[in-house]
Design an enzyme around this catalytic site. Sequence first.
Site, PDB file in Angstrom:
ATOM      1  N   GLY A 217      26.547  -8.582  18.670  1.00 35.90           N
ATOM      2  CA  GLY A 217      26.737  -9.066  20.027  1.00 35.90           C
ATOM      3  C   GLY A 217      25.904 -10.289  20.346  1.00 35.90           C
ATOM      4  O   GLY A 217      26.420 -11.341  20.706  1.00 35.90           O
ATOM      5  N   ASP A 218      24.563 -10.179  20.237  1.00 33.99           N
ATOM      6  CA  ASP A 218      23.685 -11.327  20.493  1.00 33.99           C
ATOM      7  C   ASP A 218      22.803 -11.601  19.282  1.00 33.99           C
ATOM      8  O   ASP A 218      21.692 -12.115  19.424  1.00 33.99           O
ATOM      9  CB  ASP A 218      22.826 -11.070  21.739  1.00 33.99           C
ATOM     10  CG  ASP A 218      21.916  -9.849  21.576  1.00 33.99           C
ATOM     11  OD1 ASP A 218      22.208  -9.014  20.701  1.00 33.99           O
ATOM     12  OD2 ASP A 218      20.918  -9.736  22.316  1.00 33.99           O
ATOM     13  N   GLU A 219      23.288 -11.265  18.110  1.00 34.81           N
ATOM     14  CA  GLU A 219      22.535 -11.462  16.877  1.00 34.81           C
ATOM     15  C   GLU A 219      23.158 -12.599  16.072  1.00 34.81           C
ATOM     16  O   GLU A 219      24.365 -12.612  15.837  1.00 34.81           O
ATOM     17  CB  GLU A 219      22.513 -10.187  16.043  1.00 34.81           C
ATOM     18  CG  GLU A 219      21.809  -9.024  16.738  1.00 34.81           C
ATOM     19  CD  GLU A 219      21.853  -7.766  15.895  1.00 34.81           C
ATOM     20  OE1 GLU A 219      22.519  -7.792  14.846  1.00 34.81           O
ATOM     21  OE2 GLU A 219      21.223  -6.766  16.286  1.00 34.81           O
TER      22      GLU A 219
ATOM     23  N   ASP B 277      17.614 -12.952  17.461  1.00 32.80           N
ATOM     24  CA  ASP B 277      18.060 -11.958  18.446  1.00 32.80           C
ATOM     25  C   ASP B 277      17.669 -12.477  19.828  1.00 32.80           C
ATOM     26  O   ASP B 277      16.500 -12.807  20.067  1.00 32.80           O
ATOM     27  CB  ASP B 277      17.387 -10.616  18.142  1.00 32.80           C
ATOM     28  CG  ASP B 277      17.935  -9.510  19.030  1.00 32.80           C
ATOM     29  OD1 ASP B 277      18.658  -9.823  19.992  1.00 32.80           O
ATOM     30  OD2 ASP B 277      17.631  -8.337  18.768  1.00 32.80           O
TER      31      ASP B 277
END
Length: 650
Positions: free
Chosen positions: A559-561, A517
């Site tokens: 999304g940002d994982e 993350d």
Amino acid sequence: MGLRWRGLPWLVLAAGLGLSLLVWQQQCRHEERQLRAAFDASLRDVGQRVEQRMAAHEHLLQGLRGFVEAYPQTDAAALRRYVDALPLGADYAGLQGLGLALLVDATDLPELLRRQRLAGNESFRIWPEGSRPRHAPVVQIEPGVARNQLMLGRDLLAEPLLAEVLEAARDSGRLALSTKLALPGPQTGNPAGFLMALPIYRGNEPPISVTQRRERLRGWVVAPVLVQELMASLYGELPPGLLLTLYDGQELAADRLLYRSVLAAEDEPVRPLLQAQEFLVVGGHTWTVSLQAQPRFASLRGALGTEAVLLAGVGLSVLLSLLAWLLATSRGRALALAERMTRALRESEQRWAFALEGAGDGVWDLHTADGSISSSARWKTIMGLRPGQGEPNLSQLLACTHPEDLPRLQSELQRCLDGHSPSLVSEYRVASGSGDWNWVLARATVVERDEQGRPLRIIGTLSDINARRQSEERLRFMALHDPLTELANRAHFDERMHFALANSRRYNENLGLILLDLDRFKPINDQFGHAVGDQLLQTVARRIKSSVRETDTVGRIGGDEFVVLLTGPVTRETAQLVADKIFNQVALPMELNGLHIEITCSLGLALYPEDGQDELSLTKAADDSMYRNKRAGRRLMGGEARTPGEFKAP
């Protein structure tokens, strides 16, 4: 002696007429078999093309579902941009649009209407009207042309036929098709169509039971399809003289008719020479493809022209009798010449009749006795042979075939030669002159056998299908990968993880899972814009992928994982080294659009079987580890720093 010589021409004439009659009967039977083989091949070809087109439509729906599930808060503008970015060309004719139908309780309808009005859809309403506990209105359908706007607000659960399709898709988790329905729109007469539906579920993991699917159902992605446009856009044209009809279900009734092809003016429907049906199962729904052959279909393939063979035999018999009268001493040579002429005529008719069917493609003629091949210039071009190069033999031809496709091609060719299959239809790769592999489609049939049934000659065509196969591979890649980073999407990663766990259980091997993350990604995205945020995600994806082996799998699940699956011989120490390498690579400074950006990440590591025995427990262990590391500390942008968390599994 005089009487014997005077009676010889009559004997030759009688023998010639008898032989002509025998040849004519054999020719009739042979042409009947060839006509049946060509008819069956046309029926199979239509069925395969319909299945391929429906598979392409299904891939589009799967891609849209993946997009909606990956971005649950997607707004109408984002969905519109996604659909506009799809390469919807001739391969998707018939598809009227891609839509989203949400499952809404009656108590939540006011909130839905409020959001629609805030989005500028002042005229949005739920129809048909009525009191129902649950609704499934179409809240958006793209492209937003006039015919699609008529679908907005349509409550699909209010219509029994459509509700049955939605429920079937919900409970199975797979694509479902409706029965025949009239699509609304400006088309004259509301032509026949159907609705495709694919369920959307909440949560990060796919539901595994009917109960879970019903509890976690969010809605459906839907696509109305117009059958007339779908059938008119299939690859290739239907051979003249064939009448194609498509029915919904297995009953050939007028009210179930989906499509009927149009015959030319000279092909007035009469009692068909041949008729057959084939059943197609698409999305759990059955269609019936019915094909009828009119007289013109037979005439274009040399059938119904056997009278010419008989007349030729009679004329040839008369000529032979005259030759016998004039050249009685050369009777043996004359009969041999007549036999060669008859055989050459039959071979020429067979070759060019088959070449007519494959017009525009390469034509080849294989003699099985010595493996020699006669081919056209177009065939040599497709095979990558140099101009002026001699004819190859069968062994050289097989040597040009891709090693992975060679066993299948040899098996299919042998089945055709042995008579177990009426014709050869095979797609495989051949070597090109530039060192690449090109996809080709070979069609062939045995045209001559000896008295024991052994094949003597096989004639076929060769088509270049490289562009089509590359398009299909691209569609398959889009359905399995994240469109921004080209990493595995959630569905593809779950499939790889399920397979890796099964393999680890079987061979008693370890498996590593890393969850990642990005720290403080949202402030960067808000401050510098989505364009910079997208470039940052793409750079991080490349750095993660460069930090692992080719046998490992990297995916983007949010999304940002990001998530990394470590397979093969894995220990906690080697997995820890990979996690450290990923952290260090991500932490390197980036130059994006002239901006100097630094970012760190939080990672969680879990190993099978120590930390989890299945997908859920292993993912939870990695997730818990990541949040412990996140609470332990992170590295911030702008030079401000904290001690990064330890990347050790719990």
